[in-house]
Design a protein around this motif. Structure first.
Motif, mmCIF file in Angstrom:
data_model
loop_
_atom_site.group_PDB
_atom_site.id
_atom_site.type_symbol
_atom_site.label_atom_id
_atom_site.label_comp_id
_atom_site.label_asym_id
_atom_site.label_seq_id
_atom_site.Cartn_x
_atom_site.Cartn_y
_atom_site.Cartn_z
ATOM 1 N N THR A 40 70.909 44.965 37.592
ATOM 2 C CA THR A 40 70.017 45.356 36.484
ATOM 3 C C THR A 40 70.005 46.874 36.301
ATOM 4 O O THR A 40 69.967 47.362 35.172
ATOM 5 C CB THR A 40 68.570 44.854 36.679
ATOM 6 O OG1 THR A 40 68.117 45.187 37.988
ATOM 7 C CG2 THR A 40 68.476 43.339 36.478
ATOM 8 N N ILE A 62 65.681 33.682 37.057
ATOM 9 C CA ILE A 62 64.765 34.717 37.553
ATOM 10 C C ILE A 62 63.553 34.097 38.259
ATOM 11 O O ILE A 62 62.978 33.135 37.774
ATOM 12 C CB ILE A 62 64.273 35.591 36.378
ATOM 13 C CG1 ILE A 62 65.474 36.148 35.627
ATOM 14 C CG2 ILE A 62 63.373 36.719 36.871
ATOM 15 C CD1 ILE A 62 65.131 36.646 34.237
ATOM 16 N N GLN A 70 64.218 44.149 40.364
ATOM 17 C CA GLN A 70 65.208 43.862 39.325
ATOM 18 C C GLN A 70 64.648 44.326 37.980
ATOM 19 O O GLN A 70 63.928 43.603 37.298
ATOM 20 C CB GLN A 70 65.572 42.378 39.369
ATOM 21 C CG GLN A 70 66.127 42.044 40.757
ATOM 22 C CD GLN A 70 66.702 40.653 40.909
ATOM 23 O OE1 GLN A 70 66.903 39.953 39.927
ATOM 24 N NE2 GLN A 70 66.981 40.273 42.138
ATOM 25 N N PHE A 73 63.716 42.686 34.252
ATOM 26 C CA PHE A 73 63.021 41.407 34.072
ATOM 27 C C PHE A 73 61.509 41.557 34.145
ATOM 28 O O PHE A 73 60.987 42.494 34.740
ATOM 29 C CB PHE A 73 63.493 40.400 35.136
ATOM 30 C CG PHE A 73 64.987 40.256 35.199
ATOM 31 C CD1 PHE A 73 65.748 40.200 34.024
ATOM 32 C CD2 PHE A 73 65.651 40.198 36.421
ATOM 33 C CE1 PHE A 73 67.130 40.066 34.080
ATOM 34 C CE2 PHE A 73 67.036 40.067 36.485
ATOM 35 C CZ PHE A 73 67.778 40.004 35.314
ATOM 36 N N LYS A 84 69.436 35.076 34.443
ATOM 37 C CA LYS A 84 69.378 36.541 34.498
ATOM 38 C C LYS A 84 70.264 37.208 33.447
ATOM 39 O O LYS A 84 69.854 38.185 32.814
ATOM 40 C CB LYS A 84 69.791 37.022 35.895
ATOM 41 C CG LYS A 84 68.761 36.673 36.946
ATOM 42 C CD LYS A 84 69.161 37.191 38.323
ATOM 43 C CE LYS A 84 68.057 36.842 39.316
ATOM 44 N NZ LYS A 84 68.385 37.300 40.686
#
Ligand SMILES: [Zn+2]
Length: 344
Positions: A40, A62, A70, A73, A84
């Motif tokens: 990410t 997720i 991350q 998100f 994801k």
């Protein structure tokens, strides 16, 4: 100045990039393998910087315990059961709609990696396991493409940049993958978000150097950092090139790509879960499956995945037949559960 370049003005003002470098970034294509913690941060950096085409490949969905590190998100993505790659692409599309972000919800393996990397200028490692890294290394050496390795556990992490033929490859440096349990996993050792950000930021900067053609500036050492224990090491690896009898870059035997090494069914780092990679020729029909399974336990599904709870196990099934079974680390047990409830 070109209006479309205005958003990158601060980056272009930096002496190492300039307008020429920016134009090269805009014409570049990066394949990002894995979109978890490192992934990410990497995807965020590539898309904000204006890398023209970012392909994001991830096999997972997720969970709330991902949100600590991350960065793309949020709780809404968890509630929506989004994969994801898909959630990252949605978020990044709102950040920079002028570049192409391509989500690919898939498990990277030897059957698809060539196609996923073939048209890329650079491959970035955002994965959490050595098996996929060796596979990336095989493909990168075979296709003569640069790639940037990164890994983190606990408060430590490491990164190196691989230019096939010019620097040692991953197997020159790490002849074999650390055995499970050695050095811990995210499950046993946890992971701090700052080390993820630091390692991924090193990787992202290497990406900018490579994509803008500044190979003279790349990091040619193995960087190791522990931000809790205050350790910084730079390990000179350049002399290894040609000195070790590397099966990959010297003998050009691609053991992972050719299937001599590696499995598809794997215990997932830090998850008490096993992925069963049973790929089907046709996409699964979730509607039919839900009808059969709802007599046994709770079922829910959307376009991307089907969730099913039975006994103490939670199944997440993807349209290509792959499943992640939570509640066990035992691969044989997971295969049995898969056969029992999903079939094939
Ligand atoms: Zn090598």
């Amino acid at each position: 100045m070109d209006v479309s370049l205005d958003r990158y003005s601060r980056q272009m003002r930096f002496y190492g990039i300039g307008e020429g470098g920016q134009r090269r970034l805009l014409e570049s294509h990066v394949t990002l393998c894995g979109c978890g913690a490192l992934g990410t941060v990497l995807a965020n950096a590539m898309v904000r910087a204006g890398v023209g085409h970012v392909r994001i490949i991830d096999r997972d969905f997720i969970e709330t315990n991902n949100l600590q590190r991350q960065i793309l998100f949020d709780e809404h993505d968890v509630a929506e059961n989004l994969p994801k790659a898909e959630a990252a692409a949605r978020k990044l599309g709102a950040i920079n709609s002028s570049v192409y972000v391509e989500p690919v919800v898939a498990d990277i393996d030897r059957t698809n990696i060539l196609e996923l990397c073939n048209d890329a200028d650079l491959i970035l490692d955002g994965t959490d396991n050595f098996e996929i890294r060796y596979l990336i290394n095989d493909v990168a050496v075979k296709l003569n493409k640069p790639w940037v390795y990164g890994g983190c556990i606990g408060s430590h992490g490491q990164t190196m940049t691989i230019l096939p033929g010019e620097t040692p490859c991953l197997r020159c440096v790490f002849e074999a993958a650390p055995s499970p349990g050695e050095g811990g996993t995210c499950e046993t050792a946890g992971v701090l978000s700052p080390i993820v950000n630091i390692v991924a930021s090193y990787q992202a900067t290497e990406a900018f150097k490579i994509l803008t053609g500044r190979l003279d500036r790349i990091n040619r050492e193995l960087i190791y950092l522990d931000i809790w224990e205050n350790i910084q090491r730079r390990i000179k690896i350049a002399p290894l090139l040609g000195k070790v009898d590397c099966p990959c870059c010297q003998r050009r035997r691609f053991e992972w790509l050719d299937g001599e090494q590696g499995t598809h069914t794997t215990s997932l780092c830090g998850r008490n879960a096993v992925q069963v990679a049973h790929r089907t020729a046709e996409r699964l029909n979730f509607e039919d499956m839900a009808r059969h399974l709802e007599t046994l336990g709770a079922v829910s599904y959307n376009r991307f995945l089907l969730k099913f709870d039975v006994d103490s196990y939670q199944f997440t099934v993807f349209p290509d037949g792959r499943a992640i079974i939570k509640g066990t680390n035992d691969i044989d047990k997971a295969r049995t559960l898969y056969a029992k409830y999903i079939g094939h």
